[in-house]
Write a protein that holds these residues in place. Structure first.
Motif, mmCIF file in Angstrom:
data_model
loop_
_atom_site.group_PDB
_atom_site.id
_atom_site.type_symbol
_atom_site.label_atom_id
_atom_site.label_comp_id
_atom_site.label_asym_id
_atom_site.label_seq_id
_atom_site.Cartn_x
_atom_site.Cartn_y
_atom_site.Cartn_z
ATOM 1 N N THR A 76 39.469 93.253 36.707
ATOM 2 C CA THR A 76 39.471 94.671 37.045
ATOM 3 C C THR A 76 38.346 95.411 36.332
ATOM 4 N N ILE A 77 38.063 96.604 36.807
ATOM 5 C CA ILE A 77 37.059 97.439 36.146
ATOM 6 C C ILE A 77 37.475 97.700 34.702
ATOM 7 N N GLU A 78 38.764 97.985 34.499
ATOM 8 C CA GLU A 78 39.266 98.277 33.152
ATOM 9 C C GLU A 78 39.066 97.083 32.222
ATOM 10 N N THR A 79 39.279 95.876 32.743
ATOM 11 C CA THR A 79 39.097 94.672 31.941
ATOM 12 C C THR A 79 37.630 94.470 31.595
ATOM 13 N N LYS A 80 36.758 94.690 32.567
ATOM 14 C CA LYS A 80 35.319 94.554 32.323
ATOM 15 C C LYS A 80 34.832 95.587 31.304
ATOM 16 N N VAL A 81 35.354 96.793 31.401
ATOM 17 C CA VAL A 81 34.994 97.846 30.452
ATOM 18 C C VAL A 81 35.429 97.458 29.039
#
Length: 231
Positions: A76-81
């Motif tokens: 997810t975007i949150e994980t990548k962030v």
């Protein structure tokens, strides 16, 4: 061959990679010491060993580059962030993240745009170089154009051809095509399957300003030998 290209200059275009599934601390130490000795631009590693590689490089100016959501991009975007922020906090100077190809294929371009913007903004605020990995072997020409268009909006420092773990790596055609779309606005990194000097030179001629490879030592030594032979 570019007559101004010296072993020192090409070394500073090389992101020397060590992205294997299993690497011992001693392997990392040797890798970092060798990268420092050759004065490569960056060591490209997975995000977990960032801190130890920063330590192994000591006072060297070789950058530490963290590969984010590598090699599939399916987080997810949150994980990548979170992974990006952690890598930077632990000493990463550069971030290479893999786009979510599934969402690109689904034409969920808002997701791709938000993902890229989120990571690039974190890097920009931290003074860290950002690179977006396309993984071109899975993309159509139209999809490459779409990604280049979004990149022109968001302005990462680099767009990159491949992880080196897909079904194909960098091609001269892809590098030339990507460069033709982004011009001088964004730099291009060629990675995947670049194992000798001639291939590296072809990528540079096509417009690549960084070369991702595990054969950096071989490439530099080949150039040194060729220049010596030419007198």
């Amino acid at each position: 061959m570019n007559s101004n290209l010296t072993p020192q200059k090409i070394a500073k275009m090389i992101d020397q990679t060590l992205l294997k599934a299993y690497v011992s601390d001693e392997d990392f130490r040797t890798f970092c010491e060798e990268s420092a000795a050759y004065d490569f631009k960056m060591v490209a590693i997975n995000s977990a060993p960032v801190k130890k590689c920063r330590e192994f490089l000591g006072g060297s100016d070789v950058h530490v580059g963290a590969a984010i959501s590598f090699p599939l991009g399916q987080t997810t975007i949150e994980t990548k962030v979170f992974e990006t922020e952690t890598a930077i906090r632990e000493g990463a100077d550069e971030i290479d993240y893999v786009v979510n190809i599934v969402e690109l294929k689904n034409r969920n371009l808002d997701h791709i745009r938000r993902e890229m913007k989120s990571i690039v903004e974190i890097c920009r605020k931290a003074g860290v170089i950002s690179k977006v990995i396309f993984e071109n072997c899975y993309l159509t020409r139209e999809e490459k154009e779409i990604l280049c268009g979004i990149a022109l909006e968001v302005k990462p420092d680099f767009i990159k051809t491949s992880t080196g773990f897909g079904t194909g790596g960098a091609t001269v055609e892809d590098v030339r095509f990507m460069k033709s779309l982004v011009g001088d606005e964004i730099k291009v990194k060629a990675a995947g399957g670049i194992r000798d000097l001639d291939t590296a030179l072809a990528m540079i001629e096509a417009g690549a300003e960084r070369i991702g490879t595990s054969a950096g030592v071989k490439i530099v030594e080949e150039l040194r030998e060729r220049l010596t032979a030419e007198g």
